[in-house]
Design a protein around this motif. Structure first.
Motif, PDB file in Angstrom:
ATOM      1  N   UNK A 176     129.835  32.041  67.659  1.00  0.00           N
ATOM      2  CA  UNK A 176     129.365  32.798  66.489  1.00  0.00           C
ATOM      3  C   UNK A 176     128.003  32.315  66.003  1.00  0.00           C
ATOM      4  N   UNK A 177     127.414  31.329  66.688  1.00  0.00           N
ATOM      5  CA  UNK A 177     125.991  31.114  66.531  1.00  0.00           C
ATOM      6  C   UNK A 177     125.476  30.002  65.653  1.00  0.00           C
ATOM      7  N   UNK A 178     126.311  29.036  65.295  1.00  0.00           N
ATOM      8  CA  UNK A 178     125.783  28.005  64.396  1.00  0.00           C
ATOM      9  C   UNK A 178     124.594  27.268  65.010  1.00  0.00           C
ATOM     10  N   UNK A 179     124.640  27.002  66.330  1.00  0.00           N
ATOM     11  CA  UNK A 179     123.530  26.287  66.964  1.00  0.00           C
ATOM     12  C   UNK A 179     122.373  27.219  67.300  1.00  0.00           C
ATOM     13  N   UNK A 180     122.672  28.422  67.752  1.00  0.00           N
ATOM     14  CA  UNK A 180     121.609  29.392  68.032  1.00  0.00           C
ATOM     15  C   UNK A 180     120.781  29.662  66.777  1.00  0.00           C
ATOM     16  N   UNK A 181     121.445  29.805  65.635  1.00  0.00           N
ATOM     17  CA  UNK A 181     120.735  30.050  64.382  1.00  0.00           C
ATOM     18  C   UNK A 181     119.917  28.829  63.976  1.00  0.00           C
ATOM     19  N   UNK A 182     120.447  27.639  64.225  1.00  0.00           N
ATOM     20  CA  UNK A 182     119.692  26.419  63.942  1.00  0.00           C
ATOM     21  C   UNK A 182     118.417  26.370  64.777  1.00  0.00           C
ATOM     22  N   UNK A 183     118.531  26.688  66.072  1.00  0.00           N
ATOM     23  CA  UNK A 183     117.336  26.706  66.918  1.00  0.00           C
ATOM     24  C   UNK A 183     116.314  27.713  66.384  1.00  0.00           C
ATOM     25  N   UNK A 184     116.787  28.885  65.974  1.00  0.00           N
ATOM     26  CA  UNK A 184     115.874  29.907  65.432  1.00  0.00           C
ATOM     27  C   UNK A 184     115.215  29.422  64.144  1.00  0.00           C
ATOM     28  N   UNK A 185     115.993  28.789  63.266  1.00  0.00           N
ATOM     29  CA  UNK A 185     115.418  28.249  62.025  1.00  0.00           C
ATOM     30  C   UNK A 185     114.390  27.171  62.333  1.00  0.00           C
ATOM     31  N   UNK A 186     114.565  26.504  63.472  1.00  0.00           N
ATOM     32  CA  UNK A 186     113.663  25.412  63.863  1.00  0.00           C
ATOM     33  C   UNK A 186     112.412  25.925  64.569  1.00  0.00           C
ATOM     34  N   UNK A 187     112.299  27.251  64.709  1.00  0.00           N
ATOM     35  CA  UNK A 187     111.087  27.840  65.258  1.00  0.00           C
ATOM     36  C   UNK A 187     111.166  28.321  66.694  1.00  0.00           C
ATOM     37  N   UNK A 188     112.313  28.129  67.335  1.00  0.00           N
ATOM     38  CA  UNK A 188     112.461  28.574  68.717  1.00  0.00           C
ATOM     39  C   UNK A 188     112.852  30.058  68.775  1.00  0.00           C
ATOM     40  N   UNK A 189     112.449  30.730  69.828  1.00  0.00           N
ATOM     41  CA  UNK A 189     112.976  32.044  70.161  1.00  0.00           C
ATOM     42  C   UNK A 189     114.237  31.809  70.987  1.00  0.00           C
TER      43      UNK A 189
END
Length: 220
Positions: free
Chosen positions: A56-69
């Motif tokens: 459900x994306x807790x890490x994917x969203x963290x990466x996005x918040x950190x500036x990654x695509x």
């Protein structure tokens, strides 16, 4: 092989039901391995991340918040629906793309097209040793030279190893979840042709689960 396919399909349905019954079941805080991975990816000058088994994306969203695509892949449409909804709510929809994908199939990416790959407890799902080797070969294919792969797995020192229903190939099912517990030699085999930077032991959860966090880099 037929039994392995049936087990995989049963696990997919189990995760669908689990995510449906427990939306956001892992919370919204990133995992420790994801925090580590973001630092490693940034140091390697990666700006895009493929996450396998994103849930459900807790890490994917963290990466996005950190500036990654981020391309977030998972075999559960239910989990990815929750991820997209949260990405939209946080204004991150342009940073996160999702893909329903079974990692027993080739990755939906071109050769040398991504800077970093992350997989938290995905490789230790109900996959055979042969399927795990094939998946890591696919990760190698899609990474750019110098790209980094960070993954975590439960290992044979875990309390659940040998407990529950055995499916062979170090796969044991306990509480409805099937896990392929890694022996150390499998980690080394998967790192052949890579630079193996780190095999870090850690614990997670109440049992606690015993895992390794592996960091390996593709040569330039």
């Amino acid at each position: 092989m037929h039994e392995g396919r049936e087990l995989a399909e049963a696990q997919q349905e189990h995760w669908q039901q689990t995510y449906g019954a427990h939306p956001g079941m892992y919370g919204d805080r990133p995992s420790g391995p994801a925090v580590h991975a973001a630092e490693v990816f940034r140091a390697a000058d990666a700006d895009d991340v493929l996450e396998l088994g994103a849930g459900h994306g807790r890490d994917a969203l963290f990466f996005a918040r950190s500036g990654f695509t981020v391309l977030a892949a998972d075999f559960s449409p239910v989990g990815l629906d929750q991820l997209r909804a949260q990405a939209t709510a946080e204004g991150l929809a342009e940073k996160v793309t999702t893909a329903v994908h079974d990692v027993r199939e080739p990755l939906p990416l071109a050769d040398a097209s991504v800077g970093a790959v992350f997989a938290h407890m995905l490789l230790c799902m109900a996959l055979s040793t042969k399927e795990i080797h094939a998946l890591v070969a696919e990760v190698r294919r899609v990474l750019r030279p110098g790209g980094v792969f960070v993954y975590t797995v439960r290992h044979t020192g875990d309390a659940h190893y040998g407990a529950g229903a055995g499916h062979g190939d170090d796969i044991w099912e306990h509480g409805g979840f099937a896990v392929h517990f890694f022996p150390r030699h499998l980690v080394d085999e998967l790192a052949e042709g890579w630079t193996l930077t780190d095999v870090h032991p850690f614990e997670e959860g109440d049992l606690p689960r015993r895992l390794w966090r592996i960091t390996q880099t593709l040569p330039r």
